[in-house]
Design an enzyme around this catalytic site. Sequence first.
Site, short mmCIF file in Angstrom:
data_model
loop_
_atom_site.label_atom_id
_atom_site.label_comp_id
_atom_site.label_asym_id
_atom_site.label_seq_id
_atom_site.Cartn_x
_atom_site.Cartn_y
_atom_site.Cartn_z
N HIS A 1 -11.33 0.88 9.10
CA HIS A 1 -10.09 0.56 8.39
C HIS A 1 -10.18 0.91 6.91
O HIS A 1 -9.23 1.45 6.33
CB HIS A 1 -9.74 -0.92 8.58
CG HIS A 1 -9.47 -1.29 10.01
ND1 HIS A 1 -8.52 -0.64 10.77
CD2 HIS A 1 -10.04 -2.22 10.82
CE1 HIS A 1 -8.50 -1.16 11.99
NE2 HIS A 1 -9.42 -2.11 12.04
N LEU A 2 -11.30 0.62 6.29
CA LEU A 2 -11.46 0.97 4.88
C LEU A 2 -11.48 2.49 4.71
O LEU A 2 -10.92 3.02 3.74
CB LEU A 2 -12.73 0.34 4.30
CG LEU A 2 -12.95 0.52 2.80
CD1 LEU A 2 -11.76 0.00 2.00
CD2 LEU A 2 -14.23 -0.18 2.36
N ALA A 3 -12.10 3.19 5.65
CA ALA A 3 -12.12 4.66 5.60
C ALA A 3 -10.70 5.21 5.57
O ALA A 3 -10.36 6.07 4.75
CB ALA A 3 -12.89 5.21 6.80
N ASP A 4 -9.88 4.72 6.46
CA ASP A 4 -8.50 5.18 6.55
C ASP A 4 -7.74 4.94 5.25
O ASP A 4 -6.95 5.77 4.81
CB ASP A 4 -7.83 4.46 7.73
CG ASP A 4 -6.36 4.73 7.83
OD1 ASP A 4 -5.98 5.91 7.80
OD2 ASP A 4 -5.58 3.77 7.93
N GLN A 5 -8.02 3.81 4.61
CA GLN A 5 -7.24 3.42 3.43
C GLN A 5 -7.81 3.95 2.12
O GLN A 5 -7.14 3.88 1.09
CB GLN A 5 -7.12 1.90 3.40
CG GLN A 5 -6.28 1.37 4.55
CD GLN A 5 -6.40 -0.11 4.76
OE1 GLN A 5 -6.42 -0.87 3.81
NE2 GLN A 5 -6.50 -0.54 6.01
N GLN B 254 0.81 -1.21 0.00
CA GLN B 254 0.00 0.00 0.00
C GLN B 254 0.85 1.27 0.00
O GLN B 254 0.38 2.32 -0.42
CB GLN B 254 -0.96 0.00 1.19
CG GLN B 254 -2.12 -0.98 1.01
CD GLN B 254 -3.12 -0.89 2.15
OE1 GLN B 254 -2.76 -0.83 3.32
NE2 GLN B 254 -4.40 -0.88 1.81
N HIS C 24 -5.84 7.04 13.22
CA HIS C 24 -5.25 6.83 11.90
C HIS C 24 -5.88 7.76 10.86
O HIS C 24 -5.18 8.32 10.00
CB HIS C 24 -5.39 5.38 11.46
CG HIS C 24 -4.27 4.51 11.92
ND1 HIS C 24 -4.21 3.16 11.65
CD2 HIS C 24 -3.15 4.79 12.62
CE1 HIS C 24 -3.11 2.65 12.18
NE2 HIS C 24 -2.46 3.62 12.77
#
Length: 342
Positions: A283-287, A102, A308
Amino acid sequence: MKQDVVELDGAIGGGQVLRSALSLSMLTGKTLRIHNIRARRSRPGLLRQHLTAVLAAAQVCGARSTGAELGSQVLSFEPGPIRGGDYRFAIGTAGSCTLVLQTLLPALLRAPQPSRVSISGGTHNPLAPPVDFLQQAWLPQLRRMGGRVELQLLRHGFVPAGGGELEAFIQPSELQPLHLQERGALLGSRAWALSAGLPEHVAERELRRVHDRLQLPREQLTPVLLDEEYGPGNVLLLEFAFEHLTELFCGFGQNSLRAEKVADGAIDQARDWLDSGAAVAEHLADQLLLPMALAGGGSFTTPCMTEHLQSNIRVIEAFLPVRIEARPLSEQVLQVQCHALS
């Protein structure tokens, strides 16, 4: 006047600040200077997976760096032009392959030629998104934005042994804005439990717990028994496929942690998100934030602000001419919007 050097404090946000900053340094050509790297962690400074990310990023863009060594809390990274090609990186431990990938992927989408990237290390690490998360949740959204990326899991690698490997194929792509305000209709859900070098009943008990608490039909519950050479290792994965996105939640087996408790951790995360009504989980929001910023805009709803997410906003705004705003729509829904500055 364009800022040519970006200085960051890496004390808050951990390795996420470093990874995002490396990606953005490569993409903008701005020199990165970061201090207090992971200063608040129990093992501060660069660990093996962070060092691999730095060295891999330097190879991809021909960067000059100082402070790239284990335990270092200070790093200077002066990037050169991004180069596509055939790359192979070895973390040497069970450090996360996915986090290294990533770090590199946004830059390689802007490379002048296609790339193939092989990374060995941990593919299923409790402190990082497993490769399944990238395949099922993150990459489909990146493809919706126009990113042309394929990812294969070649070999599982659990903590502490590592030894896993993934391979990604990346075509140069221009990203477009993405808006994820709602999940849409539920299309299906399933759970599977990976187990290597452990008794068969471990995976069976985890899946039984999912059946009991989420009422998933047994045909949607799958034990995946891997050869013991990959172990010991265990992870439970819960997938919810909606009209506009797929989310994945994980519970990792640990010594002295009962299988039912492993399942409860993943189930509780999933329930909190399902009950919130927000489009994407934390987690998806952060990424998704960095690809959206590179696309010049986008938005999503998520249950809450996390460390994060907050630190990622800070890093992105330091490098790019964008403004990222977060405002609560309700007690359980936060709207995050990214706008390009004129």
